[in-house]
Design a protein around this motif. Structure first.
Motif, PDB file in Angstrom:
ATOM      1  N   LEU A 202       6.267  -1.175  10.082  1.00 30.90           N
ATOM      2  CA  LEU A 202       5.189  -1.818  10.648  1.00 30.90           C
ATOM      3  C   LEU A 202       4.887  -3.146  10.309  1.00 30.90           C
ATOM      4  N   LYS A 203       4.150  -3.758  10.954  1.00 35.03           N
ATOM      5  CA  LYS A 203       3.527  -5.156  10.561  1.00 35.03           C
ATOM      6  C   LYS A 203       1.911  -5.108  10.730  1.00 35.03           C
ATOM      7  N   LEU A 204       1.293  -5.840   9.417  1.00 36.31           N
ATOM      8  CA  LEU A 204      -0.072  -5.819   9.764  1.00 36.31           C
ATOM      9  C   LEU A 204      -0.529  -7.425   9.901  1.00 36.31           C
ATOM     10  N   ALA A 205      -1.214  -7.882  10.856  1.00 35.91           N
ATOM     11  CA  ALA A 205      -1.550  -9.179  10.978  1.00 35.91           C
ATOM     12  C   ALA A 205      -3.136  -9.305  10.781  1.00 35.91           C
ATOM     13  N   VAL A 206      -3.457 -10.380   9.916  1.00 36.80           N
ATOM     14  CA  VAL A 206      -4.666 -10.682   9.394  1.00 36.80           C
ATOM     15  C   VAL A 206      -4.840 -12.047   9.696  1.00 36.80           C
ATOM     16  N   SER A 207      -6.222 -12.489   9.282  1.00 39.53           N
ATOM     17  CA  SER A 207      -6.674 -13.955   9.140  1.00 39.53           C
ATOM     18  C   SER A 207      -7.147 -14.122   7.861  1.00 39.53           C
ATOM     19  N   VAL A 208      -6.732 -15.136   7.261  1.00 36.28           N
ATOM     20  CA  VAL A 208      -7.140 -15.739   5.867  1.00 36.28           C
ATOM     21  C   VAL A 208      -7.699 -17.061   5.789  1.00 36.28           C
ATOM     22  N   PRO A 209      -8.750 -17.125   5.009  1.00 36.01           N
ATOM     23  CA  PRO A 209      -9.572 -18.508   4.917  1.00 36.01           C
ATOM     24  C   PRO A 209      -8.479 -19.430   4.395  1.00 36.01           C
ATOM     25  N   GLU A 210      -8.945 -20.799   4.656  1.00 32.18           N
ATOM     26  CA  GLU A 210      -7.961 -21.893   3.978  1.00 32.18           C
ATOM     27  C   GLU A 210      -8.164 -21.793   2.523  1.00 32.18           C
ATOM     28  N   ALA A 211      -9.148 -21.492   2.022  1.00 34.80           N
ATOM     29  CA  ALA A 211      -9.269 -21.546   0.389  1.00 34.80           C
ATOM     30  C   ALA A 211      -8.392 -20.404  -0.126  1.00 34.80           C
ATOM     31  N   GLN A 212      -7.981 -19.492   0.559  1.00 36.73           N
ATOM     32  CA  GLN A 212      -7.113 -18.459   0.006  1.00 36.73           C
ATOM     33  C   GLN A 212      -5.497 -18.611   0.347  1.00 36.73           C
ATOM     34  N   VAL A 213      -5.547 -19.009   1.641  1.00 32.60           N
ATOM     35  CA  VAL A 213      -4.064 -19.063   2.135  1.00 32.60           C
ATOM     36  C   VAL A 213      -3.164 -19.983   1.445  1.00 32.60           C
ATOM     37  N   VAL A 214      -3.853 -21.028   0.724  1.00 32.00           N
ATOM     38  CA  VAL A 214      -3.029 -22.135   0.034  1.00 32.00           C
ATOM     39  C   VAL A 214      -2.310 -21.143  -1.389  1.00 32.00           C
ATOM     40  N   HIS A 215      -2.769 -20.027  -1.644  1.00 27.08           N
ATOM     41  CA  HIS A 215      -2.181 -19.427  -2.804  1.00 27.08           C
ATOM     42  C   HIS A 215      -1.219 -18.457  -2.161  1.00 27.08           C
ATOM     43  N   LEU A 216      -0.774 -18.215  -1.030  1.00 26.10           N
ATOM     44  CA  LEU A 216       0.103 -17.115  -0.638  1.00 26.10           C
ATOM     45  C   LEU A 216       1.549 -17.680  -0.132  1.00 26.10           C
ATOM     46  N   GLN A 217       2.539 -16.871  -0.427  1.00 25.13           N
ATOM     47  CA  GLN A 217       3.771 -17.383  -0.037  1.00 25.13           C
ATOM     48  C   GLN A 217       4.379 -16.135   0.586  1.00 25.13           C
ATOM     49  N   GLU A 218       5.365 -16.574   1.553  1.00 28.72           N
ATOM     50  CA  GLU A 218       6.364 -15.641   2.159  1.00 28.72           C
ATOM     51  C   GLU A 218       6.956 -15.011   1.030  1.00 28.72           C
ATOM     52  N   GLY A 219       7.149 -13.444   1.375  1.00 24.75           N
ATOM     53  CA  GLY A 219       7.767 -12.982   0.166  1.00 24.75           C
ATOM     54  C   GLY A 219       7.023 -12.038  -0.937  1.00 24.75           C
ATOM     55  N   HIS A 220       5.883 -12.411  -1.084  1.00 23.01           N
ATOM     56  CA  HIS A 220       4.835 -12.064  -1.791  1.00 23.01           C
ATOM     57  C   HIS A 220       4.361 -10.666  -1.412  1.00 23.01           C
ATOM     58  N   LYS A 221       4.235  -9.611  -2.423  1.00 23.76           N
ATOM     59  CA  LYS A 221       3.948  -8.278  -2.087  1.00 23.76           C
ATOM     60  C   LYS A 221       2.462  -7.986  -2.023  1.00 23.76           C
ATOM     61  N   VAL A 222       1.984  -7.210  -1.325  1.00 25.49           N
ATOM     62  CA  VAL A 222       0.617  -6.971  -1.099  1.00 25.49           C
ATOM     63  C   VAL A 222       0.253  -5.497  -0.830  1.00 25.49           C
ATOM     64  N   LYS A 223      -0.937  -5.187  -1.444  1.00 26.21           N
ATOM     65  CA  LYS A 223      -1.084  -3.931  -1.255  1.00 26.21           C
ATOM     66  C   LYS A 223      -2.045  -3.496   0.009  1.00 26.21           C
ATOM     67  N   VAL A 224      -1.545  -2.533   0.768  1.00 28.83           N
ATOM     68  CA  VAL A 224      -2.207  -2.024   1.969  1.00 28.83           C
ATOM     69  C   VAL A 224      -2.607  -0.684   2.183  1.00 28.83           C
ATOM     70  N   THR A 225      -3.907  -0.610   2.567  1.00 27.01           N
ATOM     71  CA  THR A 225      -4.535   0.689   2.759  1.00 27.01           C
ATOM     72  C   THR A 225      -4.938   1.054   4.342  1.00 27.01           C
ATOM     73  N   ALA A 226      -5.307   2.179   4.530  1.00 23.73           N
ATOM     74  CA  ALA A 226      -5.599   2.395   5.918  1.00 23.73           C
ATOM     75  C   ALA A 226      -6.581   3.586   6.026  1.00 23.73           C
ATOM     76  N   ASN A 227      -7.663   3.319   6.888  1.00 15.12           N
ATOM     77  CA  ASN A 227      -8.679   4.246   7.074  1.00 15.12           C
ATOM     78  C   ASN A 227      -8.265   5.755   7.056  1.00 15.12           C
ATOM     79  N   VAL A 228      -7.168   6.042   7.803  1.00 22.17           N
ATOM     80  CA  VAL A 228      -6.840   7.403   8.164  1.00 22.17           C
ATOM     81  C   VAL A 228      -6.130   8.086   6.959  1.00 22.17           C
ATOM     82  N   PHE A 229      -5.840   7.380   6.020  1.00 24.73           N
ATOM     83  CA  PHE A 229      -5.027   7.876   4.740  1.00 24.73           C
ATOM     84  C   PHE A 229      -5.554   7.140   3.656  1.00 24.73           C
ATOM     85  N   PRO A 230      -6.956   7.319   3.109  1.00 28.10           N
ATOM     86  CA  PRO A 230      -7.659   6.475   2.161  1.00 28.10           C
ATOM     87  C   PRO A 230      -6.879   6.570   0.863  1.00 28.10           C
ATOM     88  N   GLU A 231      -6.239   7.718   0.578  1.00 35.93           N
ATOM     89  CA  GLU A 231      -5.793   7.964  -0.622  1.00 35.93           C
ATOM     90  C   GLU A 231      -4.342   7.497  -0.941  1.00 35.93           C
TER      91      GLU A 231
END
Length: 356
Positions: A202-231
């Motif tokens: 799946l893909k998760l699309a979000v919006s990131v403010p300018e102050a934080q987006v400058v620190h992101l790069q393609e390929g970086h790993k991100v932890k993702v959680t969902a309400n249906v399986f919070p654990e």
């Protein structure tokens, strides 16, 4: 003349009354202000916090909805009546799996005719090429028969392709999310047959403010959680960062998320991406509640002995309930974080212990 004196006297009297009233109001206001100061002396309960530089992680979270990495609407590539349907909505399919068959009887007859014509022209071509060596035919006749043979081959290959298209195959792995046809229905080329959705990723699309987006790069790993399986923590990888932000200076960011066996996410579900940012240099942070009238006022009360002193500061970036202070405070000073509504500059205060 008598009326003039009367009206003049009344005017002077009115002016005198107005001046007296203004003076009385001014004195009353001064008395009230002094009373507030005196009544507040040593009696205004406040909460405080020491000013200190501290390490602060700029990690943040952003929310969005999960979408399939791959999805498509399969369109019919040939015309004919559907003779067999092998899938239902919800069926899992693999690439190349036959999901439907279209009547190929007429197409089969055409294919046989094209094959007979092609075989005959191949024999004629070989005969003409042999005769040309002995001078029995001209070079043009050989060229003409070769062109006819090549055209026959093209017709045969096109008919073969149409026959193959009658065996409808799934182009991707996924789930039949919608089926638009039924057995016995007549299809025309371009008609919708199925929606296929691949939710293995799946893909998760979000919006990131300018102050934080400058620190992101393609390929970086991100932890993702969902309400249906919070654990469960899912692993995401940034695949897209927009080159242009929207009017609120937020930038669309997409990440690919790998599903977990036993607790699979579905497209459309709500999810959160948790971005871990590099540790920043220690900065001076104070609570937002320390500001009088909001952060934009750039004013705080500083504890000086048992009094509250109004101080002008320069606020920087805001991190949740904490605000960066660039100028106006020193380490070790104490700011008042609660009770300012009852304070005036120089008012006496009593420091309270916050309730546990």
């Amino acid at each position: 003349m008598k009326k003039i004196f009367i009206w003049g006297g009344l005017t002077v009297l009115a002016v005198a009354v107005i001046m007296w009233k203004l003076g009385a109001n001014k004195k009353e206001n001064e008395t009230k202000t002094e009373f507030v100061k005196k009544s507040n002396t040593g009696e205004v309960p406040v909460l405080v916090q020491k000013v200190a530089r501290q390490d602060f992680s700029q990690g943040f979270s952003a929310n969005g909805n999960f979408e399939p990495v791959r999805e498509l609407t399969y369109l019919a590539e040939t015309s004919g009546r559907i003779t067999d349907l092998y899938v239902e909505e919800g069926s899992h399919v693999k690439p190349g799996q036959v999901v439907a068959r279209i009547d190929d009887e007429i197409l089969g007859t055409d294919l046989e005719n094209y094959k007979i014509s092609m075989d005959q022209l191949r024999v004629d071509k070989e005969r003409y090429e042999s005769a040309f060596k002995t001078g029995g035919v001209t070079e043009k006749q050989v060229d003409d028969i070769r062109v006819q043979y090549e055209q026959a081959v093209t017709r045969y290959e096109a008919a073969s392709r149409r026959i193959r298209d009658t065996r409808v195959k799934a182009p991707i792995q996924g789930v039949i999310n919608a089926r638009y046809v039924e057995k016995g229905a007549y299809l025309r080329a371009g008609d919708k047959m199925f929606d296929i959705v691949d939710v293995s990723r799946l893909k998760l699309a979000v919006s990131v403010p300018e102050a934080q987006v400058v620190h992101l790069q393609e390929g970086h790993k991100v932890k993702v959680t969902a309400n249906v399986f919070p654990e469960v923590t899912y692993e995401g990888r940034i695949t897209f960062i927009a080159a242009k932000g929207d009017n609120t200076l937020n930038y669309p960011v997409e990440m690919e998320v790998t599903n977990v066996s036993g607790k699979p996410l579905k497209a459309g579900m709500y999810g959160s991406a948790h971005f871990e940012m590099p540790q920043s240099a220690p900065m001076m942070l104070i609570p937002r509640t320390a500001f009088t009238g909001g952060v934009n006022s750039n004013q705080v009360y500083v504890l000086a002995g048992d009094s509250a002193k109004l101080r002008k500061v320069i606020a920087g970036r805001i991190y949740g309930d904490q605000v960066e202070i660039r100028e106006g405070l020193k380490e070790g000073e104490t700011v008042i974080t609660s009770g300012q509504i009852n304070l005036v500059d120089g008012a006496k205060v009593t420091v309270q212990t916050p309730a546990s």
